[in-house]
Design a protein around this motif. Structure first.
Motif, PDB file in Angstrom:
ATOM      1  N   ASP A   1      -9.813   0.803   3.725  1.00  0.00           N
ATOM      2  CA  ASP A   1     -10.348  -0.246   2.839  1.00  0.00           C
ATOM      3  C   ASP A   1      -9.240  -0.970   2.081  1.00  0.00           C
ATOM      4  O   ASP A   1      -9.479  -1.570   1.039  1.00  0.00           O
ATOM      5  CB  ASP A   1     -11.349   0.345   1.853  1.00  0.00           C
TER       6      ASP A   1
ATOM      7  N   PRO B   1      -8.365 -12.446  -5.216  1.00  0.00           N
ATOM      8  CA  PRO B   1      -9.715 -12.595  -4.650  1.00  0.00           C
ATOM      9  C   PRO B   1      -9.796 -13.515  -3.443  1.00  0.00           C
ATOM     10  O   PRO B   1     -10.630 -13.291  -2.550  1.00  0.00           O
ATOM     11  CB  PRO B   1     -10.516 -13.153  -5.828  1.00  0.00           C
TER      12      PRO B   1
ATOM     13  N   VAL C   1      -1.348  -0.589  -4.104  1.00  0.00           N
ATOM     14  CA  VAL C   1      -2.734  -0.167  -3.921  1.00  0.00           C
ATOM     15  C   VAL C   1      -2.758   1.050  -3.006  1.00  0.00           C
ATOM     16  O   VAL C   1      -1.821   1.295  -2.243  1.00  0.00           O
ATOM     17  CB  VAL C   1      -3.588  -1.304  -3.309  1.00  0.00           C
TER      18      VAL C   1
ATOM     19  N   HIS D   1       2.490  -5.005  -7.143  1.00  0.00           N
ATOM     20  CA  HIS D   1       1.227  -4.263  -7.200  1.00  0.00           C
ATOM     21  C   HIS D   1       1.241  -3.228  -6.078  1.00  0.00           C
ATOM     22  O   HIS D   1       1.627  -3.540  -4.946  1.00  0.00           O
ATOM     23  CB  HIS D   1       0.020  -5.190  -7.004  1.00  0.00           C
TER      24      HIS D   1
ATOM     25  N   ALA E   1      -7.574  -9.089   4.289  1.00  0.00           N
ATOM     26  CA  ALA E   1      -6.734  -9.261   3.102  1.00  0.00           C
ATOM     27  C   ALA E   1      -6.076 -10.629   3.059  1.00  0.00           C
ATOM     28  O   ALA E   1      -5.545 -11.031   2.024  1.00  0.00           O
ATOM     29  CB  ALA E   1      -5.659  -8.177   3.060  1.00  0.00           C
TER      30      ALA E   1
ATOM     31  N   ASP F   1      -9.877  -4.568   0.888  1.00  0.00           N
ATOM     32  CA  ASP F   1     -10.695  -4.719  -0.325  1.00  0.00           C
ATOM     33  C   ASP F   1      -9.835  -4.525  -1.570  1.00  0.00           C
ATOM     34  O   ASP F   1     -10.005  -5.234  -2.576  1.00  0.00           O
ATOM     35  CB  ASP F   1     -11.837  -3.698  -0.330  1.00  0.00           C
ATOM     36  N   ARG F   2      -8.896  -3.587  -1.519  1.00  0.00           N
ATOM     37  CA  ARG F   2      -8.048  -3.315  -2.677  1.00  0.00           C
ATOM     38  C   ARG F   2      -7.093  -4.493  -2.934  1.00  0.00           C
ATOM     39  O   ARG F   2      -6.799  -4.821  -4.088  1.00  0.00           O
ATOM     40  CB  ARG F   2      -7.258  -2.025  -2.456  1.00  0.00           C
TER      41      ARG F   2
ATOM     42  N   ASP G   1       0.833  -1.200   0.000  1.00  0.00           N
ATOM     43  CA  ASP G   1       0.000   0.000   0.000  1.00  0.00           C
ATOM     44  C   ASP G   1       0.867   1.250   0.000  1.00  0.00           C
ATOM     45  O   ASP G   1       2.029   1.217   0.392  1.00  0.00           O
ATOM     46  CB  ASP G   1      -0.949   0.008   1.204  1.00  0.00           C
TER      47      ASP G   1
ATOM     48  N   ARG H   1      -7.774  -7.645  -2.071  1.00  0.00           N
ATOM     49  CA  ARG H   1      -8.625  -8.738  -2.557  1.00  0.00           C
ATOM     50  C   ARG H   1      -9.029  -8.550  -4.023  1.00  0.00           C
ATOM     51  O   ARG H   1      -9.318  -9.521  -4.716  1.00  0.00           O
ATOM     52  CB  ARG H   1      -9.878  -8.832  -1.687  1.00  0.00           C
ATOM     53  N   ALA H   2      -9.021  -7.312  -4.479  1.00  0.00           N
ATOM     54  CA  ALA H   2      -9.315  -7.084  -5.897  1.00  0.00           C
ATOM     55  C   ALA H   2      -8.230  -7.668  -6.783  1.00  0.00           C
ATOM     56  O   ALA H   2      -8.467  -8.005  -7.945  1.00  0.00           O
ATOM     57  CB  ALA H   2      -9.470  -5.583  -6.160  1.00  0.00           C
ATOM     58  N   ILE H   3      -7.038  -7.815  -6.242  1.00  0.00           N
ATOM     59  CA  ILE H   3      -5.911  -8.389  -6.985  1.00  0.00           C
ATOM     60  C   ILE H   3      -5.829  -9.894  -6.751  1.00  0.00           C
ATOM     61  O   ILE H   3      -5.611 -10.673  -7.689  1.00  0.00           O
ATOM     62  CB  ILE H   3      -4.598  -7.707  -6.572  1.00  0.00           C
TER      63      ILE H   3
END
Length: 293
Positions: A181, A191, A176, A174, A210, A184-185, A158, A187-189
């Protein structure tokens, strides 16, 4: 900011004339008594890592006078913290400074480097698995990312927008946006969740979602986690690494090989320790603040 009387090393110990001390959040807790006092009486001397020159050795010490070393210190111990002119410690609490660093930068390596190694050991991941990191723009987060990439892990980190470039340069796969939240960010990568998360930002329950079921959550703030998730919880305790000479020397080699990148935010005279603490508590420093002697 000096020893009342010059301490002398015992068997298997050495004394360094301190040249630089890195400032950390632990220092402000020691200053306020926030770590607990135990058997030791005030004044409590802060400082967990330093760099300097060996100027006296005890019987059987492996060090020689004139050796330049970086060392870890334990504030609430018989030898005390590193905000001193002369620091005594066991041989195993020191290693040579990396050949490509000056004293200021070398002083920033021991505590955060040892904490990063311990956190990754607790995460217990294999190459190719996914590690999430909160607080990635801080010094500990920096070291975790660089060591994780060296170990072949996929890193999701992050960052605030202003720090995105720094975290990307560290090698994160990655990046984020930070915030409540962040899980959630992540988990978007992935799931199903990350295989492990090292919570350098101390987000605790906000970061927990996460992590996948069966994964690992490594707390820097000693958060134990709820019993409701199939997640293994670990709590980093860098004090246990006081005599970790092998790991210290590994950190030295990592710095020399370019695996780790120490960063000094600013260097201030030791007399300005109070100002350095205020600046640290104000947040936003990228790299470590250093006190020079």
């Amino acid at each position: 900011m000096h020893n009342v009387s010059e301490p002398h090393p015992g068997p298997g110990e050495a004394r360094l004339r301190v040249k630089a001390v890195a400032v950390s959040p632990v220092d402000t807790k020691v200053r306020s008594g926030g770590l607990g006092t135990g058997e030791f009486e005030p004044p409590y001397v802060p400082g967990m890592d330093a760099a300097g020159v060996i100027d006296e050795t005890g019987p059987g010490s492996r060090w020689e006078i004139g050796d330049e070393v970086m060392a870890m210190a334990l504030p609430l111990s018989a030898h005390g913290g590193a905000y001193v002119e002369y620091l005594v410690g066991p041989d195993e609490s020191m290693t040579r400074i990396p050949t490509n660093l000056d004293m200021n930068a070398a002083s920033t390596v021991p505590m955060n480097g040892l904490a990063a190694i311990q956190a990754l050991e607790m995460a217990g991941l294999e190459p190719g698995q996914t590690l999430a990191v909160t607080g990635a723009a801080g010094t500990l987060g920096n070291y975790v990312i660089e060591l994780a990439k060296h170990a072949g892990l996929v890193v999701i980190a992050d960052a605030a927008e202003k720090d995105r470039g720094l975290v990307e340069d560290l090698g994160a796969d990655h990046v984020v946006a930070r915030g409540d939240d962040v899980a959630d960010r992540i988990r978007a990568i992935v799931p199903d969740g990350a295989d492990a998360l090292i919570d350098a930002a101390r987000m605790n329950e906000k970061a927990l979602p996460a992590v996948r079921n069966g994964g690992a959550f490594v707390s820097i703030g000693r958060w134990a986690g709820p019993p409701t998730r199939d997640v293994t919880f670990h709590k980093v305790n860098v004090f246990r690494e006081y005599r970790s000479a092998d790991k210290l020397d590994l950190l030295r080699r990592y710095v020399q090989d370019g695996v780790l990148t120490p960063r000094v935010a600013a260097a201030l005279p030791a007399e300005q320790a109070e100002q350095a603490h205020r600046r640290l508590e104000g947040g936003g420093a990228r790299g470590r603040l250093v006190l020079t002697f």
